[in-house]
Structures are given as C-alpha cells and as structure tokens.
Design an enzyme around this catalytic site. Structure first.
Site, short mmCIF file in Angstrom:
data_model
loop_
_atom_site.label_atom_id
_atom_site.label_comp_id
_atom_site.label_asym_id
_atom_site.label_seq_id
_atom_site.Cartn_x
_atom_site.Cartn_y
_atom_site.Cartn_z
N SER A 82 24.35 17.59 63.65
CA SER A 82 25.23 17.52 62.45
C SER A 82 24.93 16.16 62.02
CB SER A 82 26.47 17.82 63.09
OG SER A 82 27.08 16.90 64.08
N HIS A 83 25.69 15.79 61.06
CA HIS A 83 25.69 14.13 60.27
C HIS A 83 27.26 14.11 60.06
CE1 HIS A 83 21.49 13.97 58.83
NE2 HIS A 83 21.61 15.46 59.27
#
Length: 210
Positions: A82-83
């Site tokens: 994820s970011h």
C-alpha cells in the site's frame, strides 16, 4: 543484495531436482515445504507455504504465511503493498527504504507490506488480488477475479470487486466442529485412515478414526 542473489540461485538449484518447484519460479527469503508446489513463472518472496499447498502459474506472493492444503490458482497477487494516503504525497520517494525509482527525498516511516496470513484448506481462484496485512480464515474460498480488502472468516465464500460475502460453506455448528478437529494438522497416516470420509464433513466429524 549479494545474499538475495545467492538465495535465488540456491532455490533455482533445488528446482533442478524437484518435481514440485518450477525452475522458472523465483523464490527468496522464503520457506517452502518439501510437500508444497510452486509452478511456472511465479514469484515467492519473504513467504512460507505449508504441506500439500500449491501456488499455480504467474502468481506474486510476498510477505505471506500460507497454511496446509491451500490451492492458489493462476495469476494471483497476494500481499499487495500500500501507499500512504495521509501524507502530502503517496509516492515512495518520500519514504524510508528502497524503491523502484532509487531516489529518496526523505525517509518517513511507513509499513507498505504488512504480513498476510492465509489459513489452511483455503481455495483462491484465478486472478485474485489480496491486500497485504489481511487474514484469510481456514477453509475459506475466494472466487476468481476478486479484490480482497478485508479479512475473511473461516469457511466463508467471498467474490467480487471489492470482495463480499456470498455464503458460508457449511452451517455454523459444522464449521465450529471442523475448526475444533483441525484435520489439516493430522499426520499423513491419520488422513489416509479417514480419507473415505472427506466427501461429507459431518461424517468426518462423527466417524473419524483416531
């Protein structure tokens, strides 16, 4: 990096003498049971896989623990990183650690790929994507093409984008009993003695041979 290449080379060498591990697969920093299988062109990074489980072709599995008797179909992506969404930028160039661009403007801390847990006797259909950090319960089934963003409880069938509950495989009492007997932890000999009961969960629960 040197240790990484040595690990890949070691697993390539093992694949030459294995009927279960494809030479075209890429494996490093992982533990693969001698009774498990990883098929052609799959990448298996920082993960473990238990007895009688397999990863089919063209999959990416990272930072994931896979139990026993799991069936993972073609083109699955498990442990999706994820970011950060609350930072000014979601780009990895502002985060600590290596990234594809090989540039770091800052080193903010962010865990982009949390540990993912796949239980025992889980069936994952083709082209499934599973976000990192999730837990997929024992006996669960995930339909082809699903995008999984939430934990899935034991013995539930989920499908869709985003994945949602379709139904449970069995009634609650049967599920409870199956989780109690944990047949996937039995020895090969005990499974063999009870193999003729595996077409009916209630028969297995009631009539299992010790």
């Amino acid at each position: 990096m040197g240790n990484l290449y040595l690990d890949v080379l070691k697993n390539k060498t093992k694949a030459l003498f294995s009927k279960r591990i494809a030479f075209s697969s890429v494996i490093f920093s992982s533990q693969v049971s001698k009774k498990a299988s990883i098929k052609h062109n799959s990448r298996f990074y920082s993960s473990n896989i238990g007895d009688y489980s397999y990863v089919a072709r063209n999959c990416l599995v990272q930072n994931t623990i896979i139990g026993r008797f799991c069936s993972i179909s073609d083109y699955c992506n498990i442990g999706l990183p994820s970011h950060p969404l609350s930072y000014v930028s979601s780009s990895p160039v502002f985060l600590k650690g290596k990234n594809n661009l090989k540039i770091n403007f800052n080193e903010f801390g962010f865990e982009d790929c949390k540990k993912t847990w796949i239980g025992n006797d889980v069936w994952i259909g083709a082209n499934v994507m599973i976000k990192s950090g999730l837990t997929i319960g024992d006996g669960a089934v995930i339909g082809a093409g699903a995008v999984v963003t939430h934990d899935i409880p034991p013995y539930e069938i989920w499908a869709g984008n985003p994945a949602k509950l379709i139904r449970k495989r069995f009634d609650d009492e049967t599920i409870k009993k199956l989780l109690e007997i944990k047949w996937w932890e039995w020895s090969g000999e005990k499974i063999t003695r009870n193999a003729n009961l595996f077409d009916n969960p209630k028969n297995l629960i009631k009539n299992k041979n010790v």
